[in-house]
Design an enzyme around this catalytic site. Structure first.
Site, mmCIF file in Angstrom:
data_model
loop_
_atom_site.group_PDB
_atom_site.id
_atom_site.type_symbol
_atom_site.label_atom_id
_atom_site.label_comp_id
_atom_site.label_asym_id
_atom_site.label_seq_id
_atom_site.Cartn_x
_atom_site.Cartn_y
_atom_site.Cartn_z
ATOM 1 N N LYS A 84 -1.393 -5.907 -8.418
ATOM 2 C CA LYS A 84 -1.668 -6.660 -7.039
ATOM 3 C C LYS A 84 -2.863 -7.189 -7.068
ATOM 4 O O LYS A 84 -4.031 -6.236 -7.548
ATOM 5 C CB LYS A 84 -1.493 -5.707 -5.797
ATOM 6 C CG LYS A 84 -1.360 -6.437 -4.510
ATOM 7 C CD LYS A 84 -1.038 -5.724 -3.143
ATOM 8 C CE LYS A 84 -0.943 -6.789 -2.088
ATOM 9 N NZ LYS A 84 -0.670 -5.858 -0.874
ATOM 10 N N SER B 287 2.832 -7.539 1.958
ATOM 11 C CA SER B 287 1.818 -8.659 1.346
ATOM 12 C C SER B 287 2.009 -8.643 -0.098
ATOM 13 O O SER B 287 1.523 -9.521 -0.817
ATOM 14 C CB SER B 287 0.569 -8.593 1.827
ATOM 15 O OG SER B 287 0.157 -7.114 1.331
ATOM 16 N N SER C 210 3.436 -3.294 3.075
ATOM 17 C CA SER C 210 3.439 -4.261 2.471
ATOM 18 C C SER C 210 4.018 -3.921 1.066
ATOM 19 O O SER C 210 4.119 -4.837 -0.104
ATOM 20 C CB SER C 210 1.965 -4.674 1.757
ATOM 21 O OG SER C 210 1.484 -5.390 2.848
HETATM 22 N N1 GLN Z 1 2.028 -6.760 7.714
HETATM 23 C C1 GLN Z 1 1.384 -6.112 8.026
HETATM 24 C C2 GLN Z 1 -0.198 -6.598 8.170
HETATM 25 O O1 GLN Z 1 -0.073 -7.804 8.234
HETATM 26 C C3 GLN Z 1 1.239 -5.004 7.032
HETATM 27 C C4 GLN Z 1 0.379 -5.738 5.677
HETATM 28 C C5 GLN Z 1 0.167 -4.589 4.440
HETATM 29 O O2 GLN Z 1 0.662 -3.516 4.680
HETATM 30 N N2 GLN Z 1 -0.785 -4.817 3.787
HETATM 31 O O3 GLN Z 1 -1.083 -6.033 8.371
#
Ligand code: GLN
Length: 459
Positions: free
Chosen positions: A62, A137, A162
């Site tokens: 990632k 994400s 995410s």
């Molecule tokens: N959707 C959540 C956020 O925007 C989790 C994203 C994540 O785990 N990086 O914070």
């Protein structure tokens, strides 16, 4: 070409596979996948392999995780062109075991999103239906895992869901380990108290195998747990396992068809000898509010370091520093990052701190305690991974920020508590994959993983 990780390892072991030819073919296939689904921000032209038990195995990383000599942007324009001079510990651990880094995967900017649409670079498209999101994400990681016609495992990251969201939406397996299990050294922070590095694979075995490589104590991360790694692929039976089913995770906001698939998965667990019982986690409803306040408060301080001097984006300095910083930050950050900087700064400001940030932390403690009490009676908790199937891009466009945040209702509680959880494919709705979420007590990854393996085997 063989596509399974297990078969690949066998082939390499028996000396039947030329690792160089294989690497070349993987690069070609990755380019084709990139054209179709856009999982990558950066594709490595000449990947190199190490020596070890996963020798030459394609690994994607990632883009929020630092890779020596390979551009690392965390999905943001403000880090455009940043090439780290070092590897994150997770990456060097994968390399130590022979893993071959093939590219950096697309993500919501700094991890801010659930659908991989808040992206400064490519937006990954779902291989099951390209009009739909891959989730976020870690969307690129899951996209590539689902699309790869070669053996591959992804290094991903989760703060509030995410790994689970993209795994569920793409029909892949995502493991979010206990907070502190995998070193965060070299991870570009979103919310330090919740960030975890984990894995996404086509099968439970794949995701578990890579987790074994990544895990372990690291003195470079002060929050790293002094606990040795395990062989997470030694699954074992689930006979006699005590399974709790939190009823709040099946409430109104959850698509009935998704809930039904997960319920039938639970029946399968019972037929394999697990004992299942409905339980209640009343703090679930407070998760979103408390998570977002905590996450954006931490994020707003983390993002202060991006000012166009040290990393990434730079311009010529003409006026004073103040106007230089503001010009860099207003062009470098995307809309969602700006929203979170402003809201996060507000939530921890003198005068508001007690009402928002401190209160959010109190709620978080209650959530942690609620899980701890559950794990005195149960080995795992089982629920849907996400309340919906992967939405289309046009559906996402119509969501208000609050509505979009509310999609994380089932993933933020385990992430706030720092407990390990796995998302495993359980069925389909409208030809789109549905994921089952399995949560376990701190450092009991192996319990969640063996339930996931049982579910996978029963399918
Ligand atoms: N959707 C959540 C956020 O925007 C989790 C994203 C994540 O785990 N990086 O914070």
């Amino acid at each position: 070409m063989i596509t399974g990780v297990k078969e690949y390892i066998e082939e390499v072991r028996s000396g039947n596979l030329n690792v160089d030819d294989f690497a070349h073919e993987v690069v070609e296939r990755s380019k084709t996948i990139q054209k179709k689904y856009s999982p990558f921000i950066t594709l490595v032209e000449h990947p190199t392999s190490g020596n070890g038990r996963i020798k030459g195995l394609p690994i994607s990383v990632k883009d929020s995780i630092c890779t020596k000599g390979i551009m690392t942007t965390a999905g943001s324009k403000i880090l455009d062109g940043y090439v780290p001079p070092f590897d994150a510990t997770s990456v060097s651990n994968a390399k130590r075991d022979g893993g071959m880094v093939i590219g950096k995967t697309a993500m919501d900017e700094f991890g801010f999103g659930t659908f991989s649409t808040n992206c400064a670079y490519s937006i990954p498209r779902n291989p099951h239906d390209t009009s739909r999101s891959c989730g976020g994400s870690s969307g690129g990681a899951a996209c590539l895992t689902a699309a790869a016609d070669f053996p591959h495992i992804a290094i991903a990251q989760s703060t509030g869901g995410s790994i689970t969201a993209p795994a569920a939406f793409t029909g892949t397996v995502g493991i979010t380990p206990t907070y502190g299990r995998v070193s965060r050294y070299g991870l570009i922070d979103y919310s330090n108290s919740m960030d975890k590095i984990g894995t996404i694979g086509k099968t439970v075995y794949d995701a578990a195998l890579l987790l074994s490589s990544l895990s372990g104590y690291d003195r470079l991360d002060s929050t790293s747990a002094e606990i040795a790694s395990e062989d997470f692929t030694a699954f074992g039976s689930i006979k006699g396992l005590r399974v709790g089913i939190p009823k709040e995770y099946f409430s109104e906001g959850v698509d009935k068809r998704v809930a039904k698939e997960v319920r039938s998965g639970i029946e399968r667990l019972e037929s394999l000898g697990a004992s299942c019982e409905e339980v209640s986690l009343p703090m679930t409803d407070y998760g979103i509010a408390s998570y977002y306040i905590t996450a954006i408060s931490e994020a707003s301080t983390n993002l202060a370091r991006y000012c166009g001097l040290r990393y990434g984006m730079q311009k010529e300095i003409t006026g004073d520093f103040e106007s230089y910083f503001s010009s860099i930050r207003s062009t470098g950050f995307g809309q969602e990052a700006k929203r979170r900087i402003i809201l996060g700064t507000y939530a921890r400001m003198a005068g508001f701190r007690d009402a928002y940030y401190i209160k959010a932390l109190r709620i978080r403690t209650k959530i942690i305690n609620e899980f701890a009490a559950m794990f005195k009676k149960f080995d795992v908790l089982v629920a849907p991974s996400m309340p919906i199937i992967a939405p289309t891009f046009s559906e996402i466009e119509k969501l208000s920020p609050i509505k979009a945040y509310s999609m994380d209702i089932l993933t933020v509680p385990p992430n706030m508590a720092g407990i390990p959880h796995v998302s495993v494919p359980i069925g389909k709705v409208d030809s789109m994959p549905v994921g089952m979420q399995i949560m376990a007590a701190h450092f009991k990854e192996s319990d969640a993983i063996r339930v996931a393996a049982a579910v996978e085997g029963a399918r």
